[in-house]
Design a protein around this motif. Sequence first.
Motif, PDB file in Angstrom:
ATOM      1  N   GLU A  27       0.828  -1.205   0.000  1.00  0.00           N
ATOM      2  CA  GLU A  27       0.000   0.000   0.000  1.00  0.00           C
ATOM      3  C   GLU A  27       0.863   1.256   0.000  1.00  0.00           C
ATOM      4  N   LEU A  28       1.919   1.236   0.767  1.00  0.00           N
ATOM      5  CA  LEU A  28       2.758   2.421   0.895  1.00  0.00           C
ATOM      6  C   LEU A  28       3.538   2.732  -0.372  1.00  0.00           C
ATOM      7  N   LEU A  29       3.994   1.710  -1.076  1.00  0.00           N
ATOM      8  CA  LEU A  29       4.946   1.921  -2.161  1.00  0.00           C
ATOM      9  C   LEU A  29       4.418   1.580  -3.552  1.00  0.00           C
ATOM     10  N   GLU A  30       3.413   0.733  -3.641  1.00  0.00           N
ATOM     11  CA  GLU A  30       2.892   0.344  -4.953  1.00  0.00           C
ATOM     12  C   GLU A  30       1.442   0.761  -5.188  1.00  0.00           C
ATOM     13  N   ARG A  31       0.807   1.290  -4.149  1.00  0.00           N
ATOM     14  CA  ARG A  31      -0.562   1.795  -4.314  1.00  0.00           C
ATOM     15  C   ARG A  31      -0.713   3.194  -3.731  1.00  0.00           C
ATOM     16  N   LEU A  41       0.685   6.156 -14.663  1.00  0.00           N
ATOM     17  CA  LEU A  41       2.031   5.933 -14.138  1.00  0.00           C
ATOM     18  C   LEU A  41       2.750   4.787 -14.852  1.00  0.00           C
ATOM     19  N   THR A  42       4.013   5.036 -15.173  1.00  0.00           N
ATOM     20  CA  THR A  42       4.882   4.006 -15.716  1.00  0.00           C
ATOM     21  C   THR A  42       5.639   3.345 -14.573  1.00  0.00           C
ATOM     22  N   SER A  62       8.737   7.323  -7.306  1.00  0.00           N
ATOM     23  CA  SER A  62       7.852   7.587  -6.178  1.00  0.00           C
ATOM     24  C   SER A  62       8.301   6.792  -4.948  1.00  0.00           C
ATOM     25  N   ALA A  63       8.646   5.534  -5.162  1.00  0.00           N
ATOM     26  CA  ALA A  63       9.107   4.699  -4.049  1.00  0.00           C
ATOM     27  C   ALA A  63      10.405   5.239  -3.464  1.00  0.00           C
ATOM     28  N   ARG A  64      11.267   5.772  -4.306  1.00  0.00           N
ATOM     29  CA  ARG A  64      12.514   6.348  -3.809  1.00  0.00           C
ATOM     30  C   ARG A  64      12.225   7.535  -2.887  1.00  0.00           C
ATOM     31  N   ARG A  65      11.256   8.363  -3.277  1.00  0.00           N
ATOM     32  CA  ARG A  65      10.887   9.492  -2.411  1.00  0.00           C
ATOM     33  C   ARG A  65      10.275   8.998  -1.106  1.00  0.00           C
ATOM     34  N   GLU A 107      -8.809   4.968  -8.989  1.00  0.00           N
ATOM     35  CA  GLU A 107      -9.214   5.925 -10.030  1.00  0.00           C
ATOM     36  C   GLU A 107      -8.194   7.061 -10.157  1.00  0.00           C
ATOM     37  N   ALA A 108      -7.774   7.608  -9.026  1.00  0.00           N
ATOM     38  CA  ALA A 108      -6.818   8.713  -9.052  1.00  0.00           C
ATOM     39  C   ALA A 108      -5.468   8.264  -9.608  1.00  0.00           C
ATOM     40  N   LEU A 109      -5.043   7.071  -9.250  1.00  0.00           N
ATOM     41  CA  LEU A 109      -3.765   6.568  -9.744  1.00  0.00           C
ATOM     42  C   LEU A 109      -3.834   6.263 -11.240  1.00  0.00           C
ATOM     43  N   ALA A 110      -4.959   5.707 -11.679  1.00  0.00           N
ATOM     44  CA  ALA A 110      -5.113   5.407 -13.102  1.00  0.00           C
ATOM     45  C   ALA A 110      -5.052   6.676 -13.939  1.00  0.00           C
ATOM     46  N   ALA A 111      -5.598   7.773 -13.402  1.00  0.00           N
ATOM     47  CA  ALA A 111      -5.596   9.038 -14.134  1.00  0.00           C
ATOM     48  C   ALA A 111      -4.187   9.580 -14.328  1.00  0.00           C
ATOM     49  N   LEU A 112      -3.261   9.170 -13.487  1.00  0.00           N
ATOM     50  CA  LEU A 112      -1.883   9.639 -13.623  1.00  0.00           C
ATOM     51  C   LEU A 112      -1.124   8.926 -14.733  1.00  0.00           C
TER      52      LEU A 112
END
Length: 221
Positions: free
Chosen positions: A67-71, A100-101, A108-111, A93-98
Motif C-alpha cells: 500500500e505504501l509503495l505500490e498503491r 504511471l509508468t 515515487s518509491a525512492r521518495r 481511479e486517481a492513480l489510473a488518471a496519472l
Amino acid sequence: MLTLHTADFLVTGPGAAPVPGGAVLVEGDRIAGVGPYEALAERYPHARTRRWPGLLTPGLAVRGAEELLERTYYPDDPYEVAELGVDPITGAEALAALGLTEARWGNSARRATQKLLSRGVVAVSGRLRVPAVRTAVSRSGLALLPGATAAPDAGTAVPAPSLDPFAGRAAAAEAFHGPLERGGPARFAAFDVPDLDALLARGATTCVATVIGGRLLHRRR
C-alpha cells in the motif's frame, strides 16, 4: 573505522531499561559493543564519536509495503506539486488518471523511502511486485520483510498502512526491528525526545539520525 554513537539515553530493545549516556559502538556494518559511553570510549579511545540528543533506539519497522509503495504515489517536489499537490495520492481511479509508468513508480518509491528513513525506519514488511519499486527499496538500505501471514482475529481492526511506524501501536517499542546487541547488525535511530512515552506521543518525525549497515543514511540538519 570504529564509531561510537551516543545519546542521553540508550534503549537496546523492548522491555530494556534505558541506559543513561549509553552508546553503540559500530565497526563496519556490525555492532561491536553496547553500554555506557564512558566505558566504551575508554576502551576504544580512537573511535570517532557521534552525539545525538534524546534517545538512541533500535531502528523501526512499518507494515504494508504494498500500500505504501505500490498503491500510493508521492508527487515529486517541486516538479509535480503545483499540479498534483504535496499529499500522497491513493485510490485506483486517481492513480489510473496519472498514467504511471514503472519508472515513475520507482521514483515515487525512492521518495517514500527517504520519508521513511527520516522517521527512523529501517525495515518495511510486505510483498512488492513492481521491479523498480523493489530496486528503490534495496538501494535505500531498507530491509524488506515478509508480510504477516496470519489472518487477524474476527472483529479486530487492522490499521491502514502508514509512513508512521507507530500507527496502530500501543507502545513505541512495538515498532522496534530487532535488539541492539554486540555482533548484531548496526541499524538504529536517534530521536530528540526524553523517553519512549514522549516518542510515541510526539511521533517518529522527531528522528535526528538513522543508521543502517553502519552508514548514516539520514541526519536532520
